[in-house]
Design a protein around this motif. Structure first.
Motif: not given
Length: 223
Positions: A93-97, A151-160
């Motif tokens: 969901l995150l990386e494709v987007e 930046p929210i996409l990046e923030e969520v991804h960083r948490g994982l």
């Protein structure tokens, strides 16, 4: 046999060095899933005090890289394939987007950074350095996320990121997987460099499908 690794830290930020060394030891497979982390042994290996170690362990617990078991102490969790599946679903969901957005948003200067990170991953692949493969792949995706315009996409991804890197280490341990991953990441880079949003998304999705299959084979022995 798990690889040998010098855990002793250099005298800069003791706290951050301790966290970094332990995180790398988990990613590299030095500490296997399900193994206990004995505080007295870790203090001796790292050359740090018990309070410093415990603070580092709390940080790793927040990243879900270790678990604190009552009456047993800290240990590396035996992460299940079900949890891995959930992580890969969120990654898709995150990386494709992010890849699609990055293709239309990244600057020429940051595109150079992305190319350099890909080169670093290629060098790690050539040297068969599993830990370097994990870290340079993380940097490649970090640049994509930072430059996706959300930046929210990046923030969520960083948490994982810590758990993503853990599973990435498992998949990269398979013979030939790093070379395949390199080819897939080159496709992502080329699509982004061309500003091709559609192809960047497709390349990122192809990569994740193959990465998930490799992780499954590594963790369960099944395709």
């Amino acid at each position: 046999m798990p690889p040998e690794m010098n855990l002793r830290i250099a005298p800069r930020s003791v706290q951050q060095e301790t966290v970094d060394k332990l995180r790398q030891a988990i990613f590299s497979g030095l500490f296997q899933p399900g193994s206990r982390l004995v505080e007295s042994q870790l203090c001796a290996q790292l050359g740090v005090s018990r309070p410093s170690l415990r603070e580092a362990l709390r940080s790793l617990h927040a990243e879900r890289l270790i678990e604190m078991v009552p009456n047993r102490g800290p240990s590396v969790p035996a992460l299940s394939w079900e949890e891995a599946t959930a992580i890969y679903e969120v990654r898709e969901l995150l990386e494709v987007e992010a890849a699609g957005r990055c293709a239309s948003a990244i600057s020429k200067e940051r595109l150079v950074d992305l190319k350099n990170s890909l080169t670093a991953f290629e060098e790690a692949t050539s040297s068969k350095d599993n830990l370097a493969q994990v870290m340079t792949a993380a940097e490649f995706y970090s640049i994509i996320l930072v430059n996706c315009g959300n930046p929210i996409l990046e923030e969520v991804h960083r948490g994982l990121l810590a758990r993503i890197s853990f599973f990435r280490g498992r998949s990269m341990s398979l013979e030939g997987r790093a070379q395949s991953s390199l080819a897939e990441m080159k496709d992502i880079y080329e699509a982004i460099a061309e500003g091709n949003v559609k192809e960047a998304r497709k390349a990122a999705q192809r990569h994740l499908v193959k990465a998930k299959a490799a992780a499954q084979l590594s963790m369960t022995g099944k395709d």
